[in-house]
Design an enzyme around this catalytic site. Structure first.
Site, PDB file in Angstrom:
ATOM      1  N   SER A 194       0.828  -1.211   0.000  1.00  0.00           N
ATOM      2  CA  SER A 194       0.000   0.000   0.000  1.00  0.00           C
ATOM      3  C   SER A 194       0.856   1.252   0.000  1.00  0.00           C
ATOM      4  CB  SER A 194      -0.926  -0.007   1.221  1.00  0.00           C
ATOM      5  OG  SER A 194      -1.788  -1.125   1.206  1.00  0.00           O
ATOM      6  N   CYS A 195       1.940   1.245   0.782  1.00  0.00           N
ATOM      7  CA  CYS A 195       2.825   2.408   0.804  1.00  0.00           C
ATOM      8  C   CYS A 195       3.498   2.613  -0.554  1.00  0.00           C
ATOM      9  CB  CYS A 195       3.878   2.245   1.892  1.00  0.00           C
ATOM     10  SG  CYS A 195       3.245   2.502   3.563  1.00  0.00           S
ATOM     11  N   ARG A 196       3.841   1.521  -1.210  1.00  0.00           N
ATOM     12  CA  ARG A 196       4.409   1.631  -2.550  1.00  0.00           C
ATOM     13  C   ARG A 196       3.466   2.396  -3.466  1.00  0.00           C
ATOM     14  NH1 ARG A 196       5.412  -3.534  -6.632  1.00  0.00           N
ATOM     15  NH2 ARG A 196       5.724  -2.309  -8.554  1.00  0.00           N
TER      16      ARG A 196
END
Length: 422
Positions: free
Chosen positions: A388-390
């Site tokens: 998700s952070c990517r």
């Protein structure tokens, strides 16, 4: 009493529709039948999680607990799932009449919140009862929650560098290790480190920057971290490298460092944890610990804007309790207001997306060992968190900035050449 099919109810509640196939334990299904990814809700507890914590938090609880199973994506790298769900996890506004119908159709028991999975940290209001936000005690607890997981687990995910911050890829084909080496070297070059100088690395993690600076540049380096496991690992790594006479790591809050007059200070991934309201004292402390013409390199995740915005519930409860982000403009302003001269700023946003991609790959490659080390629930949380952070970096919702500043001398001298040397 009319019974509502679970899949239909969930799909109707979602504000922007169901982007993947969703199947529930009552035999119902919704979403595109040709979707390469299917979410399977396997029990009533999972339904209660989804209904009582709408959005990312409920999904995270059900997923971490094993009540929501993903088919078609590896739990160590659910990037494709995260990509398809992005923007589709929020519930729409529901009228009182719809709530009554939902309760009647699904059963009142599904609106009683189950205990959260053990991976979840206390909510903000509960943490507030145990100490002021970003007090030394509460910061120590927040750091321990995230970093004192397992050094072996981090070794599997991060690789030999044990660097849990954005790498810098010299080219698209560089390995993670090459990119982490380049990150530490870029910091050293921007700080213009020279043999015999003194470096302070605040929030030093497992000691990567301390070791790199001492080994490659001949400086005397001190690192401090609030994580006991990081400090223990770093001390052992220093001994293995034979650097005990020039490198040191302390289990210590940076605010308790008593030495001053450093030639350089590096802060790689600490600013996210200290709180925006503490920026004046943070940058002031760092300035006061530099000698005239001493340099500061601040490496931090930032937002793409400078508005105050709370971290989402999933990140706050499962990943970085009390973490705060804001734009690089705020970092620069606060550094300047603290008396530092800002010389350079660089955005490495896409480098962090690539770093997270490689951490996910490591988690997949070492999945069984990671599960053995921390348990299936924690391993799942890490997979979805990194994927998700990517996406956040790829979509320019979050960025990574390195800000280079200097404590200018009383006569205005800064020690910089006319053009950058790094």
């Amino acid at each position: 009493m009319t019974t509502i099919k679970i899949a239909d109810a969930i799909a109707d509640l979602l504000r922007d529709g169901m982007p993947v196939r969703f199947e529930a334990y009552d035999g119902s299904g919704t979403g595109p039948e040709d979707s390469p990814i299917t979410l399977e809700l396997v029990n009533q507890r999972g339904l209660a999680y989804l209904l009582t914590a709408p959005g990312d938090l409920g999904l995270a609880r059900a997923y971490a607990a094993g009540d929501l199973v993903v088919h078609g994506a590896h739990p160590g790298d659910p990037y494709e799932l995260a990509r398809r769900l992005k923007g589709h996890t929020k519930f729409r506004k529901v009228s009182p009449g719809e709530i009554v119908a939902l309760v009647r159709g699904l059963g009142f028991a599904n609106l009683k919140p189950p205990p959260p999975p053990p991976q979840e940290h206390l909510p903000r209001w509960r943490r507030a009862m145990e100490g002021l936000r970003h007090s030394m005690g509460r910061d120590a607890e927040a750091i321990s929650h995230h970093y004192d997981v397992s050094n072996a687990f981090y070794r599997h995910v991060l690789g030999p560098s044990m660097a849990y911050t954005c790498a810098v890829y010299p080219d698209a084909d560089a390995t993670l290790e090459e990119a982490q080496h380049e990150k530490f070297d870029l910091v050293a070059r921007k700080l213009d480190l020279k043999p015999g100088q003194r470096l302070l690395d605040v929030g030093c993690g497992w000691g990567g920057m301390v070791i790199h600076a001492a080994k490659e540049y001949g400086v005397k380096a001190l690192g401090v971290t609030l994580s006991q496991q990081q400090a223990d690992w770093g001390k052992e790594a220093i001994d293995r490298e034979g650097l005990g006479d020039v490198a040191e790591i302390r289990h210590l809050d940076y605010r308790d460092v008593f030495e001053t007059g450093f030639d350089a200070i590096s802060s790689i991934g600490l600013t996210e944890h200290i709180g925006v309201r503490n920026y004046p004292s943070y940058f002031g402390f760092l300035r006061d610990h530099l000698k005239p013409e001493g340099r500061l390199l601040n490496h931090s995740i930032t937002r793409h804007h400078n508005r105050r915005e709370e971290t989402g519930a999933f990140i706050d409860r499962y990943v970085f309790p009390d973490g705060e982000l804001i734009g690089s403009g705020t970092h620069i302003k606060e550094a300047q207001d603290a008396g530092l001269e800002v010389m350079h700023s660089e955005n490495l946003r896409m480098h962090y997306a690539m770093t997270l991609r490689d951490w996910n790959r490591n988690l997949v490659d070492n999945w069984d060992a990671c599960v053995d080390e921390v348990g299936i629930g924690t391993a799942r949380v890490w997979g979805i968190y990194m994927a998700s952070c990517r996406l956040g970096f790829e979509w320019n919702e979050i960025q990574l900035h390195q800000v280079l500043a200097v404590r200018t001398g009383d006569d205005g001298s800064d020690g910089f050449p006319l053009r950058p040397s790094w």
